[in-house]
Structure formats: structure tokens, C-alpha cells
Motif scaffolding. Sequence first.
Motif, PDB file in Angstrom:
ATOM      1  N   GLY A  70       6.749   2.167   9.423  1.00 14.91           N
ATOM      2  CA  GLY A  70       5.564   3.015   9.392  1.00 14.91           C
ATOM      3  C   GLY A  70       4.768   2.855   8.112  1.00 14.91           C
ATOM      4  N   VAL A  71       5.454   2.750   6.977  1.00 18.45           N
ATOM      5  CA  VAL A  71       4.781   2.532   5.701  1.00 18.45           C
ATOM      6  C   VAL A  71       4.013   1.211   5.726  1.00 18.45           C
ATOM      7  CG1 VAL A  71       5.132   2.126   3.238  1.00 18.45           C
ATOM      8  CG2 VAL A  71       6.412   3.937   4.393  1.00 18.45           C
ATOM      9  N   ALA A  72       4.620   0.185   6.303  1.00 15.84           N
ATOM     10  CA  ALA A  72       3.958  -1.116   6.393  1.00 15.84           C
ATOM     11  C   ALA A  72       2.724  -1.042   7.286  1.00 15.84           C
ATOM     12  CB  ALA A  72       4.936  -2.157   6.930  1.00 15.84           C
ATOM     13  N   ALA A  73       2.839  -0.341   8.396  1.00 17.70           N
ATOM     14  CA  ALA A  73       1.711  -0.239   9.327  1.00 17.70           C
ATOM     15  C   ALA A  73       0.539   0.511   8.721  1.00 17.70           C
ATOM     16  CB  ALA A  73       2.161   0.446  10.617  1.00 17.70           C
ATOM     17  N   ALA A  74       0.805   1.373   7.747  1.00 21.52           N
ATOM     18  CA  ALA A  74      -0.246   2.212   7.177  1.00 21.52           C
ATOM     19  C   ALA A  74      -1.266   1.428   6.371  1.00 21.52           C
ATOM     20  CB  ALA A  74       0.375   3.298   6.300  1.00 21.52           C
ATOM     21  N   ALA A  75      -0.998   0.156   6.082  1.00 26.19           N
ATOM     22  CA  ALA A  75      -1.967  -0.661   5.347  1.00 26.19           C
ATOM     23  C   ALA A  75      -3.292  -0.744   6.082  1.00 26.19           C
ATOM     24  CB  ALA A  75      -1.406  -2.063   5.110  1.00 26.19           C
ATOM     25  N   VAL A  76      -3.241  -0.601   7.409  1.00 24.76           N
ATOM     26  CA  VAL A  76      -4.465  -0.681   8.203  1.00 24.76           C
ATOM     27  C   VAL A  76      -5.424   0.464   7.866  1.00 24.76           C
ATOM     28  CG1 VAL A  76      -3.714   0.716  10.185  1.00 24.76           C
ATOM     29  CG2 VAL A  76      -5.263  -1.208  10.548  1.00 24.76           C
ATOM     30  N   MET A  77      -4.907   1.556   7.281  1.00 20.40           N
ATOM     31  CA  MET A  77      -5.755   2.680   6.885  1.00 20.40           C
ATOM     32  C   MET A  77      -6.739   2.270   5.793  1.00 20.40           C
ATOM     33  SD  MET A  77      -5.081   5.703   8.404  1.00 20.40           S
ATOM     34  CE  MET A  77      -5.147   7.075   7.257  1.00 20.40           C
ATOM     35  N   LEU A  78      -6.382   1.265   4.998  1.00 18.39           N
ATOM     36  CA  LEU A  78      -7.282   0.763   3.971  1.00 18.39           C
ATOM     37  C   LEU A  78      -8.041  -0.466   4.446  1.00 18.39           C
ATOM     38  CD1 LEU A  78      -5.055   1.039   0.756  1.00 18.39           C
ATOM     39  CD2 LEU A  78      -6.636   2.702   1.703  1.00 18.39           C
ATOM     40  N   VAL A  79      -7.413  -1.257   5.297  1.00 25.98           N
ATOM     41  CA  VAL A  79      -8.021  -2.512   5.747  1.00 25.98           C
ATOM     42  C   VAL A  79      -9.288  -2.247   6.552  1.00 25.98           C
ATOM     43  CG1 VAL A  79      -7.716  -4.485   7.296  1.00 25.98           C
ATOM     44  CG2 VAL A  79      -5.901  -3.865   5.693  1.00 25.98           C
ATOM     45  N   ILE A  80      -9.255  -1.284   7.462  1.00 26.70           N
ATOM     46  CA  ILE A  80     -10.405  -1.037   8.346  1.00 26.70           C
ATOM     47  C   ILE A  80     -11.653  -0.623   7.560  1.00 26.70           C
ATOM     48  CG2 ILE A  80     -11.292   0.440  10.177  1.00 26.70           C
ATOM     49  CD1 ILE A  80      -8.533   0.381  11.446  1.00 26.70           C
ATOM     50  N   ALA A 148       5.477 -11.720  11.837  1.00 23.53           N
ATOM     51  CA  ALA A 148       4.068 -12.113  11.914  1.00 23.53           C
ATOM     52  C   ALA A 148       3.206 -11.243  11.006  1.00 23.53           C
ATOM     53  CB  ALA A 148       3.585 -12.020  13.358  1.00 23.53           C
ATOM     54  N   TYR A 149       3.493  -9.943  10.982  1.00 27.16           N
ATOM     55  CA  TYR A 149       2.724  -9.026  10.136  1.00 27.16           C
ATOM     56  C   TYR A 149       2.966  -9.318   8.650  1.00 27.16           C
ATOM     57  CZ  TYR A 149       0.692  -4.540   8.669  1.00 27.16           C
ATOM     58  OH  TYR A 149      -0.086  -3.574   8.092  1.00 27.16           O
ATOM     59  N   LEU A 150       4.193  -9.667   8.309  1.00 30.75           N
ATOM     60  CA  LEU A 150       4.512 -10.032   6.933  1.00 30.75           C
ATOM     61  C   LEU A 150       3.724 -11.266   6.509  1.00 30.75           C
ATOM     62  CD1 LEU A 150       6.237  -9.940   4.321  1.00 30.75           C
ATOM     63  CD2 LEU A 150       7.994 -11.220   5.562  1.00 30.75           C
ATOM     64  N   ILE A 151       3.711 -12.288   7.350  1.00 30.93           N
ATOM     65  CA  ILE A 151       3.000 -13.528   7.027  1.00 30.93           C
ATOM     66  C   ILE A 151       1.498 -13.267   6.897  1.00 30.93           C
ATOM     67  CG2 ILE A 151       2.388 -15.817   7.900  1.00 30.93           C
ATOM     68  CD1 ILE A 151       5.168 -15.908   9.210  1.00 30.93           C
ATOM     69  N   ILE A 152       0.941 -12.463   7.798  1.00 31.13           N
ATOM     70  CA  ILE A 152      -0.493 -12.177   7.774  1.00 31.13           C
ATOM     71  C   ILE A 152      -0.889 -11.504   6.464  1.00 31.13           C
ATOM     72  CG2 ILE A 152      -2.252 -10.637   8.754  1.00 31.13           C
ATOM     73  CD1 ILE A 152      -1.089 -11.301  11.510  1.00 31.13           C
ATOM     74  N   VAL A 155      -0.478 -13.881   3.403  1.00 26.53           N
ATOM     75  CA  VAL A 155      -1.520 -14.911   3.334  1.00 26.53           C
ATOM     76  C   VAL A 155      -2.826 -14.321   2.816  1.00 26.53           C
ATOM     77  CG1 VAL A 155      -2.995 -16.412   4.731  1.00 26.53           C
ATOM     78  CG2 VAL A 155      -0.528 -16.411   5.098  1.00 26.53           C
ATOM     79  N   VAL A 156      -3.202 -13.151   3.336  1.00 29.13           N
ATOM     80  CA  VAL A 156      -4.463 -12.530   2.914  1.00 29.13           C
ATOM     81  C   VAL A 156      -4.444 -12.199   1.434  1.00 29.13           C
ATOM     82  CG1 VAL A 156      -5.903 -10.479   3.146  1.00 29.13           C
ATOM     83  CG2 VAL A 156      -5.085 -11.640   5.176  1.00 29.13           C
ATOM     84  N   VAL A 157      -3.402 -11.503   0.989  1.00 30.63           N
ATOM     85  CA  VAL A 157      -3.373 -11.062  -0.408  1.00 30.63           C
ATOM     86  C   VAL A 157      -3.212 -12.247  -1.356  1.00 30.63           C
ATOM     87  CG1 VAL A 157      -0.872 -10.655  -0.638  1.00 30.63           C
ATOM     88  CG2 VAL A 157      -2.487  -9.219  -1.884  1.00 30.63           C
ATOM     89  N   VAL A 179      -7.739 -10.521   9.135  1.00 29.12           N
ATOM     90  CA  VAL A 179      -7.756  -9.058   9.072  1.00 29.12           C
ATOM     91  C   VAL A 179      -7.910  -8.458  10.465  1.00 29.12           C
ATOM     92  CG1 VAL A 179      -9.168  -7.092   8.351  1.00 29.12           C
ATOM     93  CG2 VAL A 179      -8.509  -8.828   6.686  1.00 29.12           C
ATOM     94  N   PHE A 180      -8.786  -9.045  11.270  1.00 32.79           N
ATOM     95  CA  PHE A 180      -8.953  -8.559  12.640  1.00 32.79           C
ATOM     96  C   PHE A 180      -7.648  -8.687  13.426  1.00 32.79           C
ATOM     97  CE2 PHE A 180     -13.647  -8.985  12.154  1.00 32.79           C
ATOM     98  CZ  PHE A 180     -13.977  -7.718  12.594  1.00 32.79           C
ATOM     99  N   ILE A 181      -6.901  -9.742  13.140  1.00 31.53           N
ATOM    100  CA  ILE A 181      -5.605  -9.918  13.808  1.00 31.53           C
ATOM    101  C   ILE A 181      -4.598  -8.897  13.294  1.00 31.53           C
ATOM    102  CG2 ILE A 181      -3.674 -11.509  14.155  1.00 31.53           C
ATOM    103  CD1 ILE A 181      -5.671 -13.808  13.934  1.00 31.53           C
TER     104      ILE A 181
END
Length: 413
Positions: A70-80, A148-152, A155-157, A179-181
Motif C-alpha cells: 500500500g505504501v508503494a502504491a501511494a506514489a501515484v498520489m504525487l505522480v498524477i 514491474a512496478y519496481l522497475i518502472i 527507471v523513472v527516478v 508514468v501513464f503505465i
Amino acid sequence: MNFIRFVKGSIQLFFRGTKTYYAWLLFLFVLIVWGAGGYAGQLRDGLITTNMRDSVSWAFYIGNFTFLVGVAAAAVMLVIPAYIYNWKPIKEIVIFGELLAVCAVIMSIAFIVVDIGNPMRFWHMLPILGTMNFPYSMLSWDFFFLLAYLIINFVVVSHLLYAIFYKKEYRKKMVLTIVFISIPMAVGIHTVTAFLYNALPARPFWNSALLAPRFLASAFCSGPAILLILFQILRKITNFEIKDEAIWRIAELMVYAMFIYLFFTIAELFKEFYSGTQHLLYWKYLLFGIGDNKELVPYSWLSIGMGFAAFILFLIPKTRKNFVTLNIGTVLIYSSVYVEKGIALIIPGFTPDVLGQIYVYTPSMTEIRTAVLIFSLGSLLFTFLVKVAIAIIFENYNIGSIRGKEESVRIQA
């Protein structure tokens, strides 16, 4: 060669810092050694050193795994808001959310490793190399999404820091595509984790269509709570300037997530208690206890109380924009979600067991020490990554100066 210089310069930053920085590293090192001793005992004697048994076969390790996903998924709160809506105050700090996601995924995978007993069994979870039992095993799907989420995120950061390092423009098209992915992937990692629980029909406590949405809503509370505390610490001990506007906006987004989480929970409770089926037994054990077995009752109501108090503090603009009450709220919501994932989610699903017996589970010292080991290693990695990011972005540390020295030496030679 440019990338090698980037890596070398970043590693050099690990060994530069104030006395406070070294004291923090020493503290983490002591915890790592202490935790490693506990895990060594589990490797030597097996999972019997834990308090997991046939009646409660998922416990503290899987609870921490679920929480960290859940903590990892929360990154999308800043990405969007940063990349989709190009909101500058958050765009300046979104890298830290992605770094947190990287470390959280690594720690969640580590909890899988310690939970399966012999770490060599993890070989079978590796795609192509191992026998994942894909696509029939939900755990293989979960690991695939996590990897897959770890690699994405990595790579971005890495690309963003590399571009800033050499004072270049980052590849916007590539970054935006990734980011869209990452947005559906962030939703996917916690959804598939919820499906792990849903896929067990013999455990009616988890057989709810609202489990995945509840997971996501709670994740969008706990993850940003960590970042809010981190941002304030960074403002105190570094030259890192974070606008109050960004903090207020993250806190406002958390309010929406908390409301949705509370709404889903109330809807679930209404369905269970109004229908009054035999499956209500598990909720009764969690909230009121069964007979003399009331072990989880204080924790469940503590989690509910902390979550509701945090929601009130974040809902009122005056308390949301006051750093004292804001910090109290972040600690409360983080603690509430951690207790809910670590205790109030796992244990009632197994209690009473299929024979109607109640096995009172509490984490053994081996489990606690192993968890401390993983969290300490994750904190150490996060510390290193944040230090590099701050140096490159905000303190204008020119790792390229190392490159300049190397070039001058080469020219002179």
C-alpha cells in the motif's frame, strides 16, 4: 561511461554527511545486526521459531507485506498531479514519492522471502527461471506486478536524476509514457494483493468485493503520511525548500482517501451485521471478542479511533494547515492503517479456524526481530537514495565536478 560516473559520484555521497547523519546510520546498523540475529535463528531452526501454526498460517510477515504494498502504491498520489496536471509545487518533490515506492516494494518482497521459510524457495517466484505456476497462482501475479512496478519507478527516478546530474532535459515523452503505465500498475499491485485474500473461499472474512477498494483507499492515506513527515524533516535539516502549498494539497488529497476508506468500511459493516449470517463470527471476534477471547478488541477499536480522529483533523482546514495538528494526524493515520493491516486484517481471517478453535496468535521475538531487520535495511536504502536526490537536485551538488577532475587529469596526461 557517463552513467558509470553518475553511479560513482552517487555512491561517494553515501559517505558524506553531518554527525546527525552518521548517528542515524549507526542506529540503523545496530538494528540491522540485532534483527539479523533473529532471522539467523529462523534460518537455522525453521519457521517453528515463529508463532505461526496451521490455524494461523499468515501472520505478522504477510501483514507487513500488505501494508508496504500500500505504501508503494501511494506514489501515484504525487505522480498524477505532478506529471498529468503538471502542478509545479508537487512536481518538485514527486521524486521522493517514487524513491519511497522503490524501497517499499523491495521491503514487501523481502517479507515474502522470510515468510516462505527457506529463502531458496523464492527461486520459484522468479519469471522464466523458476516455476511460478503462472497464471494459476495469485502470488505469481502479485510478484509480477510488484516487479514491474519496481522497475518502472526505478527507471523513472534514475532517468530524472541522471538528467539533472548532467544538466540535461529529461526525455518527456519517455517519462510521461512510463508514468501513464505506472498509474494502473500502482492500482494493480494493491488490487492483486487484495485478490490474494479474495482467492481463499474458505476464509469468508476476506470474501468481499470491497476489499481491493479498501486496500487502495487506506494506501492513499498511509503512504502520503510518511512523505508529509519526511518533507518537514528535510526542510529542517537541509536546504531543501518545500512549499507549504504542496503539503496542504497532499493533506487535502488524503482527506478524500480517508473519507472513501471510512465509507467502504461502514458499508462492509452494515452488510455483515444487518445480514447476520454465520460469517459475522469473524467480525464479532475482531470487534467484540468471543467469550473470554478478546485479544484483538483493543487493537481494532484503537485503529478505528485513530483513523477517525485523523480524518477529523485533516477534514477541518484550520487543523489541516496547522503543523502541530497535521503531524498528529499523520501519525494517527499511519498507525491506524498499520494496526489494521498487521493485526485487524490477518488474524480474524483465521480465527476461529475451520474446526471452530481459537488459536491466540502473537508475533514471536523472531518475527519482530526479522521485521526490524527488513525495515532497517529499507530505511537505510531510502536514506541513501534521498541523500543522493537532495544533493543532485536541491543542494546543487555538482557530481559533474568529479567528472571535470577526471577530464582535466586525462587532458594533462
